[in-house]
Design a protein around this motif. Structure first.
Motif, PDB file in Angstrom:
ATOM      1  N   GLY A 297      79.393  34.206  -0.016  1.00 56.01           N
ATOM      2  CA  GLY A 297      78.164  34.326   0.886  1.00 56.01           C
ATOM      3  C   GLY A 297      76.993  34.899   0.141  1.00 56.01           C
ATOM      4  O   GLY A 297      75.911  34.638  -0.009  1.00 56.01           O
ATOM      5  N   SER A 298      77.523  36.108  -0.788  1.00 53.54           N
ATOM      6  CA  SER A 298      76.557  36.798  -1.674  1.00 53.54           C
ATOM      7  C   SER A 298      76.003  35.847  -2.678  1.00 53.54           C
ATOM      8  O   SER A 298      74.781  35.992  -2.905  1.00 53.54           O
ATOM      9  N   GLN A 299      77.020  35.112  -3.374  1.00 60.02           N
ATOM     10  CA  GLN A 299      76.436  34.175  -4.177  1.00 60.02           C
ATOM     11  C   GLN A 299      75.584  33.154  -3.657  1.00 60.02           C
ATOM     12  O   GLN A 299      74.302  32.941  -4.271  1.00 60.02           O
ATOM     13  N   SER A 445      75.084  42.241   7.125  1.00 62.91           N
ATOM     14  CA  SER A 445      75.034  42.665   8.558  1.00 62.91           C
ATOM     15  C   SER A 445      74.451  41.698   9.437  1.00 62.91           C
ATOM     16  O   SER A 445      73.136  41.256   9.191  1.00 62.91           O
ATOM     17  N   PRO A 446      74.975  41.209  10.602  1.00 58.70           N
ATOM     18  CA  PRO A 446      74.434  40.354  11.493  1.00 58.70           C
ATOM     19  C   PRO A 446      73.724  41.002  12.419  1.00 58.70           C
ATOM     20  O   PRO A 446      73.244  40.544  13.390  1.00 58.70           O
ATOM     21  N   GLN A 489      72.184  32.753   9.021  1.00 60.84           N
ATOM     22  CA  GLN A 489      73.111  33.945   9.235  1.00 60.84           C
ATOM     23  C   GLN A 489      74.499  33.124   8.881  1.00 60.84           C
ATOM     24  O   GLN A 489      74.899  32.126   9.539  1.00 60.84           O
ATOM     25  N   LEU A 490      75.402  33.628   7.826  1.00 58.91           N
ATOM     26  CA  LEU A 490      76.616  33.207   7.421  1.00 58.91           C
ATOM     27  C   LEU A 490      77.404  33.863   8.213  1.00 58.91           C
ATOM     28  O   LEU A 490      77.426  35.009   8.850  1.00 58.91           O
ATOM     29  N   THR A 497      82.751  33.254   4.579  1.00 63.17           N
ATOM     30  CA  THR A 497      82.065  34.231   3.933  1.00 63.17           C
ATOM     31  C   THR A 497      81.849  35.531   4.539  1.00 63.17           C
ATOM     32  O   THR A 497      82.062  35.595   5.691  1.00 63.17           O
ATOM     33  N   ASP A 498      81.470  36.603   3.812  1.00 66.43           N
ATOM     34  CA  ASP A 498      80.791  37.672   4.619  1.00 66.43           C
ATOM     35  C   ASP A 498      79.763  37.413   5.550  1.00 66.43           C
ATOM     36  O   ASP A 498      79.072  36.182   5.281  1.00 66.43           O
ATOM     37  N   ALA A 499      79.497  37.978   6.395  1.00 66.05           N
ATOM     38  CA  ALA A 499      78.202  37.591   7.534  1.00 66.05           C
ATOM     39  C   ALA A 499      76.988  38.122   6.639  1.00 66.05           C
ATOM     40  O   ALA A 499      76.366  38.820   7.256  1.00 66.05           O
ATOM     41  N   MET A 500      76.325  37.235   5.860  1.00 65.42           N
ATOM     42  CA  MET A 500      75.240  37.542   4.976  1.00 65.42           C
ATOM     43  C   MET A 500      74.102  36.846   5.895  1.00 65.42           C
ATOM     44  O   MET A 500      74.246  35.684   6.370  1.00 65.42           O
TER      45      MET A 500
END
Length: 508
Positions: A297-299, A445-446, A489-490, A497-500
């Motif tokens: 997700g960061s990518q 963070s979501p 929002q991921l 993924t992380d919640a990016m």
């Protein structure tokens, strides 16, 4: 933001498994007292209880290592991903034993809230009144009983041995409490202790899946009140995440890298590789700077800024909150292919050094300064940059699966200072962008206060005209569950993924 990673998840002789997620009550900060179980037997406070290490002669090494890691996290506010590897090296654990110690450590920390609720009931008193070394040993024992295939007699006896080494007067107490825990499985304990789902859904989910209530409430709000989807998210947060690598464009091929690590190319990011497990410290691609550990997700959010359409010049890029350097490493590699140059700003001296290491041999200039200082120095001039990334400091609620201790440390009281900083950084980024330039605002963070509220307020107050760009087309085609836009929002349970969170704005 690059997160910590768990070790390989493999069975230890005798068998263990990651169990059903469970969550629960927050821990009290009350002063520890001498423990007494419901049968009236008291556990004596051990001399030098704070920080006492288990006696290696009576405790097997994997449990000893897990105890030391859990104790360091709870006693010293350490981070599991930082202390556990050194502990494993110190006691000489590798392979299956190291994997077992890792599973015990991360599993216990993830399920801490529910374990504490169960131990409170089993002991007949709040866990805060149990001596800290005994309390941490009981947590490890309860996790084995409720969430692994370790036989009950082995989990009880090994935990009593552990208690004997760190709190000798409490062995009878520990044995009685653990025998009480064995009387029910995890689901039965949740049924006994959790409030009814129908009347208190947040309280029920919090205890059932081991998250503080305020975090469950924040997730539910971000998911539009869908409790079913909130439940799936909580479950995913309690699973061990895969290790994601970023194959730096122009420096590493994802397919070749996947073969090197026994893994597979990522599902969405063209640079992502899912590790097959095992230690990565000696991986040549890591030591040579051709790859780095980074959640997919960061990518994706960094790549979104790089692929967004831009009119006019496109050679001056800015990462306003660069530490520890994951996104700067990816953007720097992309910039090298396109003849651009990245300025990476980091306020922390230590993290600025990490950024320099992460971007070695890339067209990246690292500035050790506050990102809000836009306009105060020629290197951070207003209206100068074509693309700007703001990976803002946040609560980190989107990476709880990688940082299990964070859910118990963060508090709602952290939000006001963080959101003020986020707005200031985003306003600085918008000032730094040239007319027609792009700004990507990212948080791991979501929480709606850190995402939609921050972006809306910063755009309104920044003093320059801005337009929102629909971020959905900037992510890979066919990626599901991206919502109605313009922001994205991921989620761990939707995308792995992380919640990016991603918002893209254009200075108009």
């Amino acid at each position: 933001m690059t997160g910590p990673v768990d070790g390989p998840h493999v069975d230890r002789p005798g068998g263990f498994r990651a169990g059903r997620p469970a969550a629960g009550r927050g821990r009290s900060g009350a002063r520890p007292e001498r423990p007494t179980d419901r049968r009236g037997r008291g556990g004596q406070r051990s001399a030098g209880a704070r920080g006492r290490s288990p006696d290696r002669r009576s405790v097997d090494l994997p449990r000893q290592a897990a105890y030391q890691a859990v104790a360091a996290v709870n006693r010293d506010d350490a981070y599991a991903n930082l202390v556990l590897p050194s502990i494993l090296r110190d006691v000489g654990l590798v392979g299956r034993d190291a994997a077992f110690a890792t599973e015990l450590t991360y599993g216990t920390l993830r399920h801490l809230g529910t374990l504490d609720a169960i131990l409170t009931d089993a002991a007949g008193r709040e866990v805060a009144r149990i001596d800290p070394p005994v309390r941490d040993a009981l947590r490890l024992g309860a996790y084995q009983l409720l969430h692994t295939r370790v036989p009950a007699h082995a989990a009880v006896s090994s935990t009593v041995d552990l208690v004997r080494s760190v709190g000798p007067g409490a062995t009878g107490f520990a044995n009685a409490v653990l025998r009480e825990v064995t009387g029910r499985d995890a689901e039965a304990w949740v049924a006994r202790l959790a409030p009814p789902l129908e009347t208190d859904p947040i309280g029920h989910l919090a205890l059932a899946y081991s998250h503080p209530q305020w975090i469950v409430r924040a997730f539910a709000e971000a998911l539009g009140g869908d409790l079913g989807e909130t439940t799936r998210l909580l479950i995913e947060n309690n699973e061990r995440p895969a290790v994601h690598l970023c194959a730096r464009p122009g420096l590493a091929d994802p397919v070749t890298l996947a073969d090197e690590v026994g893994g597979a190319p990522g599902a969405f990011s063209p640079y992502a590789v899912y590790s097959g497990g095992g230690a990565l410290g000696d991986l040549p691609a890591l030591t040579e700077g051709r790859t780095h550990v980074q959640d997919e997700g960061s990518q994706l959010v960094a790549q979104a800024l790089a692929v967004a359409a831009l009119d006019g010049p496109d050679g001056r890029w800015l990462d306003l909150c660069a530490g520890p350097g994951g996104k700067s490493g990816l953007l720097g590699a992309i910039a090298a292919q396109r003849g651009a140059r990245l300025t990476a700003v980091e306020v922390s001296e230590h993290r600025a050094r990490l950024v320099r290491q992460a971007t070695h041999n890339l067209p990246v200039t690292v500035l050790h300064t506050d990102g809000r200082a836009v306009g105060s120095t020629p290197k951070l001039a207003e209206g100068h940059f074509d693309r700007v990334l703001v990976d803002a400091p946040c609560t980190g609620l989107g990476s709880l699966r990688r940082r299990p201790e964070s859910r118990w440390r963060r508090q709602p009281s952290d939000l006001p200072a963080l959101t003020r900083l986020q707005r200031e950084l985003l306003a600085a980024a918008l000032r730094a962008a040239r007319s027609g330039g792009l700004v990507a605002y990212v948080t791991c963070s979501p929480h709606v206060v850190e995402t939609h509220v921050t972006v809306t307020e910063a755009a309104r107050r920044c003093g320059v005209p801005v337009d929102f760009v629909d971020a959905r087309p900037l992510l890979p085609e066919g990626m599901p569950g991206l919502g109605d836009g313009p922001t994205v929002q991921l989620w761990p349970h939707r995308h792995g993924t992380d919640a990016m969170f991603l918002a893209v704005l254009r200075r108009s």
